[in-house]
Design an enzyme around this catalytic site. Sequence first.
Site, PDB file in Angstrom:
ATOM      1  N   ARG A  80       0.870  -1.383   0.059  1.00 52.37           N
ATOM      2  CA  ARG A  80       0.199   0.006  -0.115  1.00 52.37           C
ATOM      3  C   ARG A  80       0.885   1.280   0.175  1.00 52.37           C
ATOM      4  O   ARG A  80       1.774   0.765   0.128  1.00 52.37           O
ATOM      5  CB  ARG A  80      -0.986   0.180   1.116  1.00 52.37           C
ATOM      6  N   LYS A  83       3.051   5.289   4.987  1.00 54.70           N
ATOM      7  CA  LYS A  83       3.918   5.101   6.124  1.00 54.70           C
ATOM      8  C   LYS A  83       4.001   3.227   6.670  1.00 54.70           C
ATOM      9  O   LYS A  83       3.305   2.755   6.379  1.00 54.70           O
ATOM     10  CB  LYS A  83       4.986   6.004   6.754  1.00 54.70           C
ATOM     11  N   ILE A  84       4.540   3.980   8.028  1.00 54.14           N
ATOM     12  CA  ILE A  84       4.145   2.227   8.890  1.00 54.14           C
ATOM     13  C   ILE A  84       3.193   2.844  10.040  1.00 54.14           C
ATOM     14  O   ILE A  84       3.080   3.959   9.836  1.00 54.14           O
ATOM     15  CB  ILE A  84       5.709   2.255   9.895  1.00 54.14           C
ATOM     16  N   THR A  85       2.650   1.957   9.856  1.00 53.15           N
ATOM     17  CA  THR A  85       1.830   2.062  11.501  1.00 53.15           C
ATOM     18  C   THR A  85       1.061   0.441  11.688  1.00 53.15           C
ATOM     19  O   THR A  85       2.007  -0.205  11.714  1.00 53.15           O
ATOM     20  CB  THR A  85      -0.345   2.451  10.790  1.00 53.15           C
ATOM     21  N   ALA A 152      -6.379   6.276  10.240  1.00 52.39           N
ATOM     22  CA  ALA A 152      -5.777   6.669   8.946  1.00 52.39           C
ATOM     23  C   ALA A 152      -6.182   6.035   7.872  1.00 52.39           C
ATOM     24  O   ALA A 152      -6.565   4.346   8.069  1.00 52.39           O
ATOM     25  CB  ALA A 152      -4.338   5.611  10.095  1.00 52.39           C
ATOM     26  N   ILE A 153      -5.623   6.403   6.561  1.00 47.65           N
ATOM     27  CA  ILE A 153      -6.274   5.271   5.157  1.00 47.65           C
ATOM     28  C   ILE A 153      -4.891   5.031   5.006  1.00 47.65           C
ATOM     29  O   ILE A 153      -3.881   6.079   4.034  1.00 47.65           O
ATOM     30  CB  ILE A 153      -6.628   6.421   4.270  1.00 47.65           C
ATOM     31  N   GLY A 154      -4.566   3.720   3.969  1.00 48.96           N
ATOM     32  CA  GLY A 154      -4.103   3.847   3.272  1.00 48.96           C
ATOM     33  C   GLY A 154      -3.816   2.856   2.371  1.00 48.96           C
ATOM     34  O   GLY A 154      -4.648   1.618   2.485  1.00 48.96           O
ATOM     35  N   CYS A 183       3.064   6.345  10.464  1.00 52.55           N
ATOM     36  CA  CYS A 183       2.853   7.086   9.619  1.00 52.55           C
ATOM     37  C   CYS A 183       4.175   8.567   8.702  1.00 52.55           C
ATOM     38  O   CYS A 183       3.830   9.062   7.561  1.00 52.55           O
ATOM     39  CB  CYS A 183       1.942   8.080   9.582  1.00 52.55           C
TER      40      CYS A 183
END
Length: 247
Positions: A80, A83-85, A152-154, A183
């Site tokens: 996706r 960044k990191i979540t 959050a959205i990715g 993120c």
Amino acid sequence: MSSSTTSCRAATEPVDVREIGTIDYTEAWELQRRHVTARADGEGPDTMLLLEHPSVYTAGKRTEAEDRPTDGTTVIDVDRGGKITWHGPGQLVGYPIIKLADPIDVVHYVRRLEEALITVCDQLGVHTGRVEGRSGVWIPADDRGVERKIAAIGIRVQRGVTMHGFELNCDPDLDAFDKIVPCGIRDAGVTSLSYELDREVTVASVLPMAREAVLAALEGELPVSDERWLPRPEAPAAPGVTFALQN
């Protein structure tokens, strides 16, 4: 930009919504891929998976080394954007697998997901909005803390079909975010519905509202508002990108 009062979907048949419960991240990722292939090949419907994950860190394509845990905690690298979540218990995760209508407008699709989650927060009495240059749903800085992300959205768009999606913090253990730079954003915090309302807000109680709001946003029944941008003195230092696009 696509009109927010019309459907962003190529299909007119109802979205097949599947409430899965708790599922391992890699298992859900493989399930997504199967649905994406079927939808792109015209052999399956638009689908939305609603679920929770056991505790796991996932890193999008733009994750930097300094964003990752420093204690050796396992991180799953995924396809996706962003960044990191962290995903884990107490967090509602939604994976809409949608064939987008032409012309494809990925940014506007992200705005629709944001609008849906802003609406859910409104229904619960939590005031949220957007931050210019950043995706997701945010709470403005106040006497309880700095500007902080509650959802959050990715996403990824492959052959015109979306995958990955959104996460809404209901009642997770927010300490899980302390091991990473969520993120890739260092100048803001992370929060939950339970923290903001000073009461327990479970995934089970939020899921029906999120289901209804996301479906309404996809169909244009819940139009994207230009009035939910949070005021701030300047643009954020680390804007971030939340989607990956592959033809």
